[in-house]
Design a protein around this motif. Structure first.
Motif, PDB file in Angstrom:
ATOM      1  N   GLU A  85       0.795  -1.212   0.000  1.00 44.42           N
ATOM      2  CA  GLU A  85       0.000   0.000   0.000  1.00 44.42           C
ATOM      3  C   GLU A  85       0.833   1.270   0.000  1.00 44.42           C
ATOM      4  O   GLU A  85       0.302   2.370  -0.176  1.00 44.42           O
ATOM      5  CB  GLU A  85      -0.940   0.009   1.208  1.00 44.42           C
ATOM      6  N   GLY A  86       2.133   1.136   0.190  1.00 45.77           N
ATOM      7  CA  GLY A  86       3.001   2.303   0.212  1.00 45.77           C
ATOM      8  C   GLY A  86       3.303   2.746   1.621  1.00 45.77           C
ATOM      9  O   GLY A  86       2.586   2.446   2.567  1.00 45.77           O
ATOM     10  N   GLY A  87       4.379   3.469   1.753  1.00 45.29           N
ATOM     11  CA  GLY A  87       4.791   4.012   3.034  1.00 45.29           C
ATOM     12  C   GLY A  87       5.760   5.134   2.761  1.00 45.29           C
ATOM     13  O   GLY A  87       5.402   6.173   2.240  1.00 45.29           O
ATOM     14  N   GLN A  88       7.029   4.917   3.058  1.00 42.88           N
ATOM     15  CA  GLN A  88       8.039   5.898   2.689  1.00 42.88           C
ATOM     16  C   GLN A  88       8.299   5.863   1.184  1.00 42.88           C
ATOM     17  O   GLN A  88       8.832   6.823   0.625  1.00 42.88           O
ATOM     18  CB  GLN A  88       9.327   5.629   3.461  1.00 42.88           C
ATOM     19  N   ALA A  89       7.949   4.778   0.538  1.00 43.96           N
ATOM     20  CA  ALA A  89       8.010   4.663  -0.915  1.00 43.96           C
ATOM     21  C   ALA A  89       6.581   4.552  -1.450  1.00 43.96           C
ATOM     22  O   ALA A  89       5.648   4.283  -0.703  1.00 43.96           O
ATOM     23  CB  ALA A  89       8.833   3.439  -1.313  1.00 43.96           C
ATOM     24  N   PRO A  90       6.402   4.765  -2.762  1.00 44.64           N
ATOM     25  CA  PRO A  90       5.036   4.781  -3.302  1.00 44.64           C
ATOM     26  C   PRO A  90       4.323   3.441  -3.196  1.00 44.64           C
ATOM     27  O   PRO A  90       4.933   2.386  -3.060  1.00 44.64           O
ATOM     28  CB  PRO A  90       5.257   5.157  -4.776  1.00 44.64           C
ATOM     29  N   SER A  91       3.007   3.524  -3.263  1.00 45.00           N
ATOM     30  CA  SER A  91       2.179   2.325  -3.347  1.00 45.00           C
ATOM     31  C   SER A  91       2.457   1.598  -4.654  1.00 45.00           C
ATOM     32  O   SER A  91       2.739   2.213  -5.678  1.00 45.00           O
ATOM     33  CB  SER A  91       0.702   2.715  -3.270  1.00 45.00           C
ATOM     34  N   MET A  92       2.360   0.282  -4.602  1.00 48.26           N
ATOM     35  CA  MET A  92       2.432  -0.509  -5.830  1.00 48.26           C
ATOM     36  C   MET A  92       1.064  -1.077  -6.198  1.00 48.26           C
ATOM     37  O   MET A  92       0.960  -1.954  -7.055  1.00 48.26           O
ATOM     38  CB  MET A  92       3.457  -1.637  -5.668  1.00 48.26           C
ATOM     39  N   LEU A  93       0.018  -0.553  -5.565  1.00 47.20           N
ATOM     40  CA  LEU A  93      -1.333  -1.037  -5.829  1.00 47.20           C
ATOM     41  C   LEU A  93      -2.089  -0.157  -6.821  1.00 47.20           C
ATOM     42  O   LEU A  93      -3.070  -0.593  -7.407  1.00 47.20           O
ATOM     43  CB  LEU A  93      -2.123  -1.116  -4.516  1.00 47.20           C
ATOM     44  N   ASP A  94      -1.646   1.095  -6.966  1.00 45.68           N
ATOM     45  CA  ASP A  94      -2.318   1.956  -7.936  1.00 45.68           C
ATOM     46  C   ASP A  94      -1.642   1.801  -9.295  1.00 45.68           C
ATOM     47  O   ASP A  94      -0.802   0.923  -9.496  1.00 45.68           O
ATOM     48  CB  ASP A  94      -2.320   3.410  -7.465  1.00 45.68           C
ATOM     49  N   ASP A  95      -2.001   2.637 -10.224  1.00 44.71           N
ATOM     50  CA  ASP A  95      -1.430   2.558 -11.573  1.00 44.71           C
ATOM     51  C   ASP A  95      -0.502   3.725 -11.867  1.00 44.71           C
ATOM     52  O   ASP A  95      -0.295   4.097 -13.019  1.00 44.71           O
ATOM     53  CB  ASP A  95      -2.558   2.506 -12.619  1.00 44.71           C
ATOM     54  N   GLN A  96       0.064   4.307 -10.818  1.00 44.87           N
ATOM     55  CA  GLN A  96       1.016   5.404 -10.977  1.00 44.87           C
ATOM     56  C   GLN A  96       2.412   4.853 -10.699  1.00 44.87           C
ATOM     57  O   GLN A  96       2.761   4.560  -9.552  1.00 44.87           O
ATOM     58  CB  GLN A  96       0.687   6.546 -10.017  1.00 44.87           C
ATOM     59  N   TRP A  97       3.197   4.713 -11.756  1.00 42.17           N
ATOM     60  CA  TRP A  97       4.514   4.095 -11.643  1.00 42.17           C
ATOM     61  C   TRP A  97       5.590   5.165 -11.685  1.00 42.17           C
ATOM     62  O   TRP A  97       5.647   5.972 -12.606  1.00 42.17           O
ATOM     63  CB  TRP A  97       4.722   3.089 -12.774  1.00 42.17           C
ATOM     64  N   ALA A  98       6.431   5.186 -10.664  1.00 45.49           N
ATOM     65  CA  ALA A  98       7.493   6.184 -10.585  1.00 45.49           C
ATOM     66  C   ALA A  98       8.604   5.904 -11.590  1.00 45.49           C
ATOM     67  O   ALA A  98       9.326   6.812 -12.001  1.00 45.49           O
ATOM     68  CB  ALA A  98       8.070   6.233  -9.169  1.00 45.49           C
ATOM     69  N   ASN A  99       8.754   4.641 -11.990  1.00 49.02           N
ATOM     70  CA  ASN A  99       9.833   4.265 -12.906  1.00 49.02           C
ATOM     71  C   ASN A  99       9.275   3.341 -13.981  1.00 49.02           C
ATOM     72  O   ASN A  99       8.902   2.207 -13.693  1.00 49.02           O
ATOM     73  CB  ASN A  99      10.963   3.557 -12.150  1.00 49.02           C
ATOM     74  N   GLY A 100       9.213   3.821 -15.210  1.00 48.60           N
ATOM     75  CA  GLY A 100       8.682   3.019 -16.300  1.00 48.60           C
ATOM     76  C   GLY A 100       7.166   3.024 -16.311  1.00 48.60           C
ATOM     77  O   GLY A 100       6.500   3.887 -15.730  1.00 48.60           O
ATOM     78  N   THR A 101       6.607   2.037 -17.002  1.00 48.73           N
ATOM     79  CA  THR A 101       5.156   1.974 -17.199  1.00 48.73           C
ATOM     80  C   THR A 101       4.501   0.843 -16.433  1.00 48.73           C
ATOM     81  O   THR A 101       3.317   0.584 -16.607  1.00 48.73           O
ATOM     82  CB  THR A 101       4.851   1.815 -18.702  1.00 48.73           C
ATOM     83  N   GLY A 102       5.277   0.172 -15.582  1.00 50.23           N
ATOM     84  CA  GLY A 102       4.696  -0.898 -14.783  1.00 50.23           C
ATOM     85  C   GLY A 102       4.645  -2.242 -15.471  1.00 50.23           C
ATOM     86  O   GLY A 102       3.958  -3.157 -15.008  1.00 50.23           O
ATOM     87  N   THR A 103       5.365  -2.403 -16.577  1.00 51.51           N
ATOM     88  CA  THR A 103       5.419  -3.702 -17.232  1.00 51.51           C
ATOM     89  C   THR A 103       6.263  -4.663 -16.393  1.00 51.51           C
ATOM     90  O   THR A 103       6.999  -4.251 -15.488  1.00 51.51           O
ATOM     91  CB  THR A 103       6.044  -3.588 -18.626  1.00 51.51           C
ATOM     92  N   ASP A 104       6.165  -5.947 -16.708  1.00 56.20           N
ATOM     93  CA  ASP A 104       6.978  -6.930 -15.996  1.00 56.20           C
ATOM     94  C   ASP A 104       8.462  -6.617 -16.137  1.00 56.20           C
ATOM     95  O   ASP A 104       9.233  -6.759 -15.178  1.00 56.20           O
ATOM     96  CB  ASP A 104       6.696  -8.328 -16.532  1.00 56.20           C
ATOM     97  N   ALA A 105       8.871  -6.196 -17.319  1.00 58.54           N
ATOM     98  CA  ALA A 105      10.283  -5.885 -17.543  1.00 58.54           C
ATOM     99  C   ALA A 105      10.729  -4.692 -16.697  1.00 58.54           C
ATOM    100  O   ALA A 105      11.831  -4.693 -16.128  1.00 58.54           O
ATOM    101  CB  ALA A 105      10.526  -5.607 -19.026  1.00 58.54           C
ATOM    102  N   ASP A 106       9.870  -3.665 -16.606  1.00 60.51           N
ATOM    103  CA  ASP A 106      10.202  -2.501 -15.783  1.00 60.51           C
ATOM    104  C   ASP A 106      10.337  -2.882 -14.320  1.00 60.51           C
ATOM    105  O   ASP A 106      11.268  -2.465 -13.631  1.00 60.51           O
ATOM    106  CB  ASP A 106       9.122  -1.419 -15.930  1.00 60.51           C
TER     107      ASP A 106
END
Length: 475
Positions: A47-68
């Motif tokens: 859900e995020g904490g000091q780093a962003p959530s990984m549950l939403d669709d906002q990706w800090a690095n890349g587009t959220g693909t498996d490769a990214d």
């Protein structure tokens, strides 16, 4: 049997690391791996904490693909505070982690459709309360400030200043606010009203200031301005505090701070994170990793502790602070309290005293996010100890001393919000000591800020979902 992290670190120290760490053996329990090396930043349920959530669709690095995802896990993004884990995780581990993230995201989306705030009365040790939603649909609300005319200001991290009036969120953001670097943990951060706002109308904003260095590279650092509101617009802006451009740090990144507190005597205190550069917190020539004190118009007080120290940044009040995101005066004693994010463990509550070194990163109760030690030292002569600390980390955030009377048994208590653990804590403080703690609210989202409203209700900024809620008596 997989090779535990502690064994790898031991072998590394004894000279056998090169081969073993180049090709780490696969480890079987990906959920355990996640909890060991990821959850402290990204939250126990992603859900995020000091780093962003990984549950939403906002990706800090890349587009959220498996490769990214695989690339970021393996190689890290150091300028944004994400360490590389290729020495601790095999390619098979990385792939399993990508699958684990996908599974958790799918489960979260299924549950989100029915997610609701707790209804009815919620009991605590001293009072029963219920929750009311003041505003929703916000994007990472960061800070709350009440104005004497009944309006409430809320910052949204992407750069918007919003107004709640007559119990409703106004549809349009304030026009003309400063541009921000909305990257990593940067963005529009604190909003604070001057203690004499009714007379002078000053409102203060702290944000990650976007700039470019002499080579054209994007850099940023926390900046503070003040201005006034007129006809839905930000006007008459004045710069209150800004570091020289050569001290700015690259990219959006991490650890900007920033909270503001006024002492009622014309002084403004603010916190500044070390921007992910640990040693900067001990460097008096740099402003990051410090608590600062200035006049409310930006002038440097002549009695600041390092104002006559050659080369020292003159606004520094304390140093050795990691990433302070809570700052408030106890109205009963006049003492200044601060909360700051530790690394993996070691979140701190500190009593702020002029000229004091709070130790980061020389001493800490935490460790690196990859599970490796930072130091064996939790104390050293000449460095201040926290009043209390949290291990594991709760990702401690905004704080506020309760001055209302709607909850009379809470008057004078310190309320502490947290991100990763999604907790609102009540701390009973006597003098300079914490007597007891109670969790009064949990698991409704990441809690970014808490403020006592003029009517005595307690307002909380919730991230994911982005909303403002308030606690009112249930009886």
């Amino acid at each position: 049997m997989h090779t535990p992290v502690r064994v790898l670190l031991t072998l590394a120290a004894s000279g056998f690391a090169a081969t073993l760490l180049a090709q780490p053996a696969p480890r079987k329990d990906v959920a355990k791996i996640y909890q060991e090396i990821c959850a402290n930043c990204h939250g126990a349920q992603l859900e995020g904490g000091q780093a962003p959530s990984m549950l939403d669709d906002q990706w800090a690095n890349g587009t959220g693909t498996d490769a990214d995802l695989a690339r970021v896990i393996s190689d890290g993004v150091l300028e944004k505070g994400m360490p590389a884990f290729h020495s601790l995780m095999s390619e098979a581990d990385v792939r399993a982690m990508v699958i684990f993230i996908r599974e958790q995201r799918a489960s979260y989306k299924r549950q989100r459709a029915t997610q609701k705030l707790p209804g009815g009365a919620i009991p605590t040790q001293e009072h029963r309360f219920r929750i009311e939603t003041v505003a929703d649909g916000l994007s990472t609300p960061w800070s709350i400030a009440f104005l004497p005319d009944g309006r409430t200001l809320v910052t949204e991290k992407p750069g918007r200043l919003r107004v709640i009036a007559d119990g409703k969120l106004q549809p349009s953001a304030i026009k003309g606010t400063p541009a921000v670097r909305d990257g990593g943990q940067g963005g529009l951060l604190e909003v604070a009203a001057h203690p004499d706002f009714a007379k002078n109308g000053w409102i203060y904003l702290a944000y990650s200031d976007p700039a470019k260095d002499k080579d054209g590279k994007e850099v940023s650092l926390t900046k503070i301005v003040r201005g006034r509101l007129k006809d839905g617009a930000w006007v008459e802006e004045e710069k209150i505090w800004q570091a020289p451009l050569e001290l700015y740090r690259p990219g959006g990144g991490v650890h900007f701070g920033c909270r503001i507190a006024f002492d009622g005597a014309g002084y403004l205190y603010f916190s500044h994170g070390e921007r992910g550069r640990q040693q900067d917190a001990q460097d008096l020539t740099r402003p990051n990793g410090k608590i600062h004190r200035i006049h409310d118009d930006g002038r440097i007080p002549a009695d600041n502790p390092f104002v006559n120290t050659p080369g020292a940044f003159p606004s520094i009040w304390t140093y050795g602070n990691r990433n302070p995101q809570g700052l408030d005066f106890d109205p009963r004693t006049g003492l200044l309290w601060e909360t700051e994010h530790g690394p993996r463990g070691g979140d701190e509550l500190n009593l702020i005293k002029p000229g004091v070194n709070y130790g980061w990163p020389v001493i800490t109760y935490g460790m690196n996010y990859d599970g490796s030690p930072i130091t064996a030292n939790t104390a050293r002569e000449g460095m201040e100890q926290p009043v209390t600390y949290w291990v594991p980390s709760i990702a401690v955030c905004g704080i506020d001393f309760y001055e209302g009377t709607l909850f009379p048994k809470w008057t004078g208590n310190l309320f502490v919000s947290s991100l990763a653990q999604q907790e609102l804590r009540r701390l009973v403080i006597a003098g300079d000591q914490v007597v007891s703690q109670e969790i009064v609210l949990k698991d409704i989202g990441r809690l970014r800020d808490v403020q006592c409203a003029p009517d005595g209700s307690i307002w909380v900024a919730v991230n994911d979902p982005g909303s403002i809620i308030r606690l009112v008596p249930a009886d």
